[in-house]
Design an enzyme around this catalytic site. Structure first.
Site, PDB file in Angstrom:
ATOM      1  N   CYS A 173       0.227   3.925   2.637  1.00  0.00           N
ATOM      2  CA  CYS A 173       0.656   3.456   3.967  1.00  0.00           C
ATOM      3  C   CYS A 173       2.137   3.742   4.177  1.00  0.00           C
ATOM      4  O   CYS A 173       2.563   4.169   5.245  1.00  0.00           O
ATOM      5  CB  CYS A 173       0.446   1.947   4.114  1.00  0.00           C
ATOM      6  SG  CYS A 173      -1.263   1.443   3.970  1.00  0.00           S
ATOM      7  N   CYS A 187       0.843  -1.211   0.000  1.00  0.00           N
ATOM      8  CA  CYS A 187       0.000   0.000   0.000  1.00  0.00           C
ATOM      9  C   CYS A 187       0.871   1.250   0.000  1.00  0.00           C
ATOM     10  O   CYS A 187       1.534   1.551   0.992  1.00  0.00           O
ATOM     11  CB  CYS A 187      -0.925  -0.062   1.209  1.00  0.00           C
ATOM     12  SG  CYS A 187      -1.597   1.507   1.752  1.00  0.00           S
TER      13      CYS A 187
END
Lengths: 332, 107
Positions: B34, B31
């Site tokens: 993230c 991600c």
């Protein structure tokens, strides 16, 4: 008064970072105001930050991950001395030179930065459907980032709204997790490139619903399905879905420049033919913010290079460049 | 204190044992957003030491906890106080925006 910089680059996608590499190598000490973190495409690094494999950027035989490519662009600009500020420009003043740029409080009396020239590379952001339940369901079954959220839809039926390259790329990526991916498109054919279309048509997990428009999102606290309307017959239907991904196109990030820089009806900045010059001398625009035709990383990077060269020549011509620049022609 | 790592096995214990609020960062290696907020969370963990703890939970390795809290999008940040979820934030954001959202815990 704050120090006057040679050039400030606003935005940090392929266009902004290429402009930063070139202006840094021309000893113009660029400042890149790179944007603020978000889970949308409006973030440092731009749209490629939410993609996976980039297969069409020349020089990477086996492809490269979008975030890695942008990390490389940034590191390359930093290597030649570009400075970075992770924030958003909140206000501009292009009414007199040097130009003013604000970050943080836009009502502050003095701009945060003053600069002889500006390179606008703020890009474009994903469009949303504009449905009332959208905000509430975002992150709860409704998503604009397949690479972020696809994992959570293992074994489910997922819808992807759109018909361009990004919609098809998302749909193909989502087949890694989903049992079935349905592409919902308002026309009867895709706008995506031929190679992407072929991949989608060959994929057993992907099916299509043509000539449909999403009319509502169903579910309380979590998306459970959508309402559809056939755009030709007006017939309405419901579709049960575990997740819905939206990839219906982009809108340029030009709100900041409204009424100051010339733009077309869709809000894209207008540049002079064969140049990156805007209607304001010393303000240049590159990348998707001024391009609704090609919209590729490589074309954005190319126009970023053009903006850097245009800015350097303009600084030389107006005498605003530091003396060592004005005297030494740059070896590009 | 640097962010700690929690798992399906240690989640209950670590959250219940904390005397200060704990912000749990549901994340994964794949991600992008993230990864971008990771350094921001590290800074906040250092600066608000004693007021707020930050714990990271990898959703790939710990699907039970992610499912239990209905995490469907990452990064998701959930603040737990006295063992209970009190505030949930979905999506990456910059440090100032994050601190504004956390004002009630770190103010």
């Amino acid at each position: 008064m704050t120090e006057v910089r040679n050039v400030v680059v606003v935005g940090s996608g392929p266009a902004g970072l290429t402009a930063a590499i070139y202006t840094a190598r021309a000893n113009l000490s660029p400042l890149v105001i790179e944007g603020e973190l978000s889970s949308t495409t409006d973030q440092p690094g731009g749209q490629l930050m939410l993609t996976t494999d980039v297969e069409n950027f020349p020089g990477f035989v086996e492809g490269i991950m979008g975030p890695d490519l942008m990390g490389n662009f940034r590191a390359q600009a930093a290597r030649f001395g570009a400075e970075f500020l992770t924030d958003k420009v909140t206000r501009i003043d292009f009414s007199s030179r040097p130009y003013g740029l604000w970050v943080g409080d836009p009502s502050a009396p003095e701009p945060s930065y003053r600069t002889s020239s500006v390179i606008v590379a703020t890009g474009a952001r994903s469009l949303m459907l504009g449905l009332p339940q959208e905000e509430q369901l975002l992150g709860h079954g409704l998503s604009t980032c397949a690479t972020c959220d696809g994992f959570f839809f293992r074994g489910q039926r997922i819808g992807v709204v759109g018909g361009g390259d990004s919609a098809i790329e998302e749909a193909i990526f989502l087949t890694r997790f989903a049992e079935k991916v349905t592409i919902l498109h308002r026309r009867d054919q895709l706008r995506a490139s031929k190679i992407m279309q072929e991949r989608a048509f060959k994929n057993d997990k992907i099916d299509f619903l043509w000539n449909v428009r999403v009319t509502d999102l169903k579910g309380d606290g979590r998306l459970e399905g959508i309402g559809l309307e056939d755009v030709q017959t007006g017939e309405r239907s419901d579709l049960e879905l575990g997740g819905l991904f939206v990839a219906i196109g982009h809108r340029p990030n030009t709100d900041l420049f409204r009424g100051v820089l010339d733009m077309d009806d869709a809000g894209y900045l207008v540049t002079q033919p064969g140049s990156t010059a805007t209607n304001i001398p010393g303000v240049f625009a590159c990348g998707d913010v001024q391009d609704h035709t090609y919209r590729q990383a490589i074309t954005a990077a190319g126009s970023g290079c053009m903006a850097a060269i245009d800015a350097e020549r303009w600084l030389e011509a107006t005498g605003a460049a530091p003396p060592d620049i004005a005297e030494t022609p740059t070896d590009w | 204190m640097a962010p700690t790592t929690v798992s399906d096995a240690t989640f209950e214990e670590e959250i219940a044992a904390a005397s200060e609020p704990v912000l749990v960062d549901f994340w994964a290696e794949w991600c992008g957003p993230c990864k971008m907020i990771a350094p921001v969370l590290e800074e906040i963990a250092e600066e608000y030491q004693g007021k707020l703890r930050i714990a990271k939970l990898n959703v790939d390795d710990n699907p039970q906890t992610a499912r239990r809290f209905d995490v469907m999008s990452i990064p998701t940040l959930i603040v737990f106080q006295d063992g209970q979820p009190k505030k949930r934030m979905v999506g990456a954001k910059g440090k100032n925006a994050l601190l504004a959202d956390l004002a009630e815990f770190v103010g």
